[in-house]
Design a protein around this motif. Structure first.
Motif, short mmCIF file in Angstrom:
data_model
loop_
_atom_site.label_atom_id
_atom_site.label_comp_id
_atom_site.label_asym_id
_atom_site.label_seq_id
_atom_site.Cartn_x
_atom_site.Cartn_y
_atom_site.Cartn_z
N ALA A 66 -9.16 6.96 -7.42
CA ALA A 66 -9.92 6.16 -6.45
C ALA A 66 -9.30 6.30 -5.05
O ALA A 66 -10.02 6.38 -4.05
CB ALA A 66 -9.95 4.70 -6.87
N SER A 67 -7.97 6.36 -4.98
CA SER A 67 -7.30 6.55 -3.69
C SER A 67 -7.62 7.93 -3.12
O SER A 67 -7.83 8.08 -1.91
CB SER A 67 -5.78 6.40 -3.86
OG SER A 67 -5.44 5.08 -4.22
N LEU A 68 -7.69 8.93 -3.99
CA LEU A 68 -7.97 10.29 -3.53
C LEU A 68 -9.43 10.44 -3.10
O LEU A 68 -9.74 11.31 -2.27
CB LEU A 68 -7.63 11.29 -4.64
CG LEU A 68 -6.12 11.39 -4.93
CD1 LEU A 68 -5.88 12.16 -6.22
CD2 LEU A 68 -5.39 12.05 -3.77
N VAL A 69 -10.31 9.61 -3.64
CA VAL A 69 -11.69 9.58 -3.14
C VAL A 69 -11.69 9.15 -1.68
O VAL A 69 -12.38 9.73 -0.83
CB VAL A 69 -12.56 8.62 -3.99
CG1 VAL A 69 -13.91 8.38 -3.30
CG2 VAL A 69 -12.78 9.19 -5.38
N GLN A 70 -10.89 8.12 -1.37
CA GLN A 70 -10.81 7.63 0.00
C GLN A 70 -10.23 8.68 0.94
O GLN A 70 -10.54 8.70 2.13
CB GLN A 70 -9.95 6.36 0.05
CG GLN A 70 -10.51 5.19 -0.73
CD GLN A 70 -11.90 4.79 -0.25
OE1 GLN A 70 -12.13 4.66 0.95
NE2 GLN A 70 -12.82 4.61 -1.17
N GLU A 71 -9.40 9.57 0.41
CA GLU A 71 -8.79 10.62 1.23
C GLU A 71 -9.70 11.84 1.37
O GLU A 71 -9.36 12.79 2.08
CB GLU A 71 -7.45 11.05 0.63
CG GLU A 71 -6.40 9.94 0.65
CD GLU A 71 -5.06 10.39 0.09
OE1 GLU A 71 -4.84 11.62 -0.02
OE2 GLU A 71 -4.23 9.52 -0.23
N GLY A 72 -10.83 11.85 0.66
CA GLY A 72 -11.76 12.96 0.76
C GLY A 72 -11.41 14.15 -0.10
O GLY A 72 -12.01 15.23 0.05
#
Length: 240
Positions: A66-72
């Motif tokens: 989920a954090s990596l989704v925010q990072e694109g």
């Protein structure tokens, strides 16, 4: 609350600290693997293989993804899970032009606010980066993980005193997304670093407080890097 003391839920503060540390560790490892193109654009990120690889729970994996989704770097697909974010020519060019704008402002502010201590830090990072380059070349390699780390540290120190945490966060996210493109290109053809004078010119112009020339040199580096990706990873880049 003292370390080891239990909360009302029965979970100790020490356990929660271990959980946070584990989550940070798997996030770092996953991000590094994505940036190094261990997982390719569009690959499905299946939980069971990831759990075995990183030796963490499904909930910790989900938090990291989920954090990596925010990072694109990762795309969520609702109930279907997660995939590695796609790449495209348009996205690469957009990243390039945005990085140039962000770097210009961060550099301008940093050089305005620069102190003897910050200039000493830039000098130290520049010298350490060059030393790592010499060590890599002495062993017959054009790069090394240590050089990559120190290369980022040098560029980071140039803008560290800009005074805007938000600007630095945006810049770091753009750098990471751009690094994934460079990694894809290196899989097909290793990029040769520019001459030592490239970074020396950047260093010397920054030390002279010349924001315009320093940014012009950095922009040249960014554009040459993007051209390398477009030339050697074109087959991987979607048209849109």
């Amino acid at each position: 609350m003292l370390p080891g003391e239990e909360t009302k839920s029965g979970t100790s503060s020490a356990d929660r600290l271990v959980g946070r540390t584990l989550a940070s560790d798997v996030l770092h490892r996953l991000r590094t693997d994505l940036l190094n193109s261990l997982f390719l654009p569009g690959d499905r990120l299946r939980f069971e293989p990831l759990r075995e690889r990183y030796q963490v729970s499904f909930s910790t994996l989900r938090e990291a993804l989920a954090s990596l989704v925010q990072e694109g770097l990762v795309v969520a697909e609702g109930q279907r899970g997660f995939r590695v974010a796609p790449v495209s020519r348009a996205d690469l060019i957009d990243l390039l032009e945005t990085r140039i704008i962000v770097e210009r402002e961060a550099l301008r502010l940093a050089l305005q606010r620069g102190t003897p201590a910050s200039r000493a830090r830039v000098t130290e990072d520049f010298l350490r980066m060059n030393e790592a380059r010499e060590q890599a070349e002495a062993s017959g390699r054009w790069t090394s993980p240590e050089w990559c780390r120190l290369h980022w540290a040098f560029h980071d120190s140039l803008v560290a005193d800009c005074g805007s945490a938000t600007l630095l966060d945006i810049r770091a996210r753009l750098w990471k997304r751009s690094e994934r493109y460079r990694s894809l290109a290196r899989r097909l053809r290793p990029v040769q670093r520019g001459p030592v004078s490239d970074h020396r010119d950047i260093y010397e112009s920054a030390m002279a407080g010349d924001a315009v020339r320093t940014h012009s040199l950095l922009e040249g580096q960014f554009r040459r890097g993007a051209e390398h990706v477009l030339r050697h990873a074109a087959a991987m880049l979607a048209a849109e």
